[in-house]
Design a protein around this motif. Structure first.
Motif, PDB file in Angstrom:
ATOM      1  N   GLU A  33       0.853  -1.208   0.000  1.00 20.46           N
ATOM      2  CA  GLU A  33       0.000   0.000   0.000  1.00 20.46           C
ATOM      3  C   GLU A  33       0.882   1.249   0.000  1.00 20.46           C
ATOM      4  O   GLU A  33       0.581   2.234  -0.674  1.00 20.46           O
ATOM      5  CB  GLU A  33      -0.893   0.028   1.252  1.00 20.46           C
ATOM      6  N   CYS A  79       2.337   2.025  -3.353  1.00 16.76           N
ATOM      7  CA  CYS A  79       1.338   2.636  -4.251  1.00 16.76           C
ATOM      8  C   CYS A  79       1.208   4.144  -4.041  1.00 16.76           C
ATOM      9  O   CYS A  79       0.661   4.845  -4.881  1.00 16.76           O
ATOM     10  CB  CYS A  79      -0.022   1.956  -4.076  1.00 16.76           C
ATOM     11  N   GLN A  80       1.712   4.633  -2.884  1.00 19.25           N
ATOM     12  CA  GLN A  80       1.668   6.088  -2.624  1.00 19.25           C
ATOM     13  C   GLN A  80       2.935   6.782  -3.115  1.00 19.25           C
ATOM     14  O   GLN A  80       3.029   8.009  -3.079  1.00 19.25           O
ATOM     15  CB  GLN A  80       1.566   6.366  -1.109  1.00 19.25           C
ATOM     16  N   TYR A 137       6.169   5.360  -8.264  1.00 26.63           N
ATOM     17  CA  TYR A 137       5.414   4.168  -8.684  1.00 26.63           C
ATOM     18  C   TYR A 137       4.012   4.614  -9.128  1.00 26.63           C
ATOM     19  O   TYR A 137       3.138   4.857  -8.287  1.00 26.63           O
ATOM     20  CB  TYR A 137       5.343   3.165  -7.529  1.00 26.63           C
ATOM     21  N   MET A 160      -0.656   2.170  -9.621  1.00 18.55           N
ATOM     22  CA  MET A 160      -1.992   2.166  -8.986  1.00 18.55           C
ATOM     23  C   MET A 160      -2.743   3.456  -9.233  1.00 18.55           C
ATOM     24  O   MET A 160      -3.971   3.452  -9.382  1.00 18.55           O
ATOM     25  CB  MET A 160      -1.881   1.922  -7.474  1.00 18.55           C
ATOM     26  N   ARG A 161      -2.001   4.578  -9.254  1.00 16.11           N
ATOM     27  CA  ARG A 161      -2.706   5.839  -9.526  1.00 16.11           C
ATOM     28  C   ARG A 161      -3.290   5.827 -10.934  1.00 16.11           C
ATOM     29  O   ARG A 161      -4.405   6.292 -11.168  1.00 16.11           O
ATOM     30  CB  ARG A 161      -1.762   7.034  -9.335  1.00 16.11           C
ATOM     31  N   LYS A 193      -9.885  -0.065  -5.208  1.00 15.58           N
ATOM     32  CA  LYS A 193      -9.963   0.362  -6.614  1.00 15.58           C
ATOM     33  C   LYS A 193     -11.333   0.090  -7.235  1.00 15.58           C
ATOM     34  O   LYS A 193     -11.675   0.641  -8.260  1.00 15.58           O
ATOM     35  CB  LYS A 193      -8.954  -0.439  -7.473  1.00 15.58           C
ATOM     36  N   GLY A 201      -4.793  -3.589 -11.509  1.00 17.83           N
ATOM     37  CA  GLY A 201      -3.521  -3.276 -10.840  1.00 17.83           C
ATOM     38  C   GLY A 201      -2.275  -3.772 -11.552  1.00 17.83           C
ATOM     39  O   GLY A 201      -1.174  -3.654 -11.018  1.00 17.83           O
TER      40      GLY A 201
END
Ligand code: AVI
Length: 326
Positions: free
Chosen positions: A49, A52-53, A57, A60-61, A94, A165
């Motif tokens: 997680e 993904c922030q 990277y 995911m965004r 998501k 994803g």
């Protein structure tokens, strides 16, 4: 209730045996390998997680942006869907936009499939509040779970499978096709697959994404050794290994490895192995294949689907593919 507890206990015990078998065969192989599915215990899932922030990277965004923007198009392009199965749902973060759009046309059952009971519980709590959505979670591997869902399907249900994803990239290319073919085999003509695929981009961008300066991906990679220590009684010294990300231009994939910083011997009693590492030797822990946009229609056709639509993110090349089973 007792039956459910016993089943959950049995499933966890079976998973531990599988983990031990994978660790044993992986550490005895040449090159040494560990399958990426074992990254995702509670610590690994939290680290993922965090990945993904990371600004480096973008996977995911990009996936989130496409899903939020095009969820209404997905719903509009399909006949009313009454069954949605998601492979590797995690917490289902998501998925909200897609479920909301689909449930606007007909109420549906959402079957999130994941190996993490904690993630599934969060998913159930969050998404069962959506109007018109009944959540029925399944703690299982992707294909075993999908086959269960297909087996329990009622006549007349129209299904959509979500595989978001970019996780398809975590299969070797040939295995990705086999996997998609196996997904197709669980579906009926007219059912659909919404597939997120990470696309080729510059080597610099990819290497920064898989070897970020804050070291979050390194922690994620090393955690698999910590998990072996915690669950299988291993004695890996995490300071004796370093995270490494490589770009293989021919195979068009990122590889993640754990490199031994010195010669060492490691025991994992529950897996029945004791293995020696030379200095510089690596354990190959993950493949992340990146696809060219032109490959996708071929992949769809070879797996038994036709391309209904495709949306590509402008900031981080990533494709959301809507394929319909032929
Ligand atoms: C889950 N999967 C799509 C991620 C990827 O990009 O291959 C896992 C990951 N590994 C390192 N960073 C993210």
């Amino acid at each position: 209730m007792i039956r459910a507890l016993l089943d959950a206990h049995g499933a966890r015990a079976a998973r531990l045996v599988e983990f031990a078998e994978d660790v044993r065969s992986g550490l005895l192989a040449r090159p040494k390998t560990l399958p990426p599915r074992w990254f995702y215990d509670a610590v690994g899932s939290a680290l993922f997680e965090a990945i993904c922030q990371l600004p480096e990277y973008g996977v995911m965004r990009a996936d989130d942006r496409l899903l939020r923007r095009h969820a209404p198009d997905v719903a509009a392009r399909l006949p009313p869907v009454t069954l949605v199965a998601e492979l590797g749902s995690g917490t289902g973060r998501k998925t909200r936009a897609v479920l909301t759009a689909l449930a606007g046309r007909s109420s549906l059952t959402y079957r999130p499939i994941d190996v993490s009971a904690t993630a599934l519980e969060r998913c159930r709590r969050e998404l069962s509040r959506l109007p018109g959505v009944r959540v029925d979670a399944l703690e299982a591997d992707f294909l075993a779970g999908l086959r269960d869902v297909a087996g329990a399907r009622r006549d007349g249900e129209r299904a959509l499978v979500l595989f978001l994803g970019g996780t398809l990239g975590n299969f070797e290319r040939a295995a990705a096709l086999d996997f998609l073919g196996a997904v197709r085999a669980t579906l009926q003509p007219g059912d659909a697959l919404l597939l997120g695929v990470d696309l080729l981009k510059s080597e610099d961008r990819l290497l920064a994404a898989y070897d970020d300066p804050a070291g979050v991906t390194a922690a994620f990679n090393l955690n698999v050794l910590a998990r072996i220590n915690r669950e299988l009684g291993g004695n890996f010294d995490l300071r004796g290994f370093a995270h490494e990300a490589r770009w293989d231009a021919c195979a068009r994939r990122i590889e993640m490895h754990l490199r031994a910083l010195r010669p060492q011997v490691v025991s994992v009693p529950a897996a029945g192995v004791r293995v020696a590492f030379e200095e510089g030797e690596t354990i190959w822990t993950e493949t992340s294949s990146k696809f060219a946009p032109e490959e996708l229609p071929e992949l769809a056709a070879a797996a038994g689907f036709r391309v209904e639509a495709e949306w590509v993110d402008a900031e981080w090349p990533f494709a959301e593919c809507l394929w319909v089973a032929d």
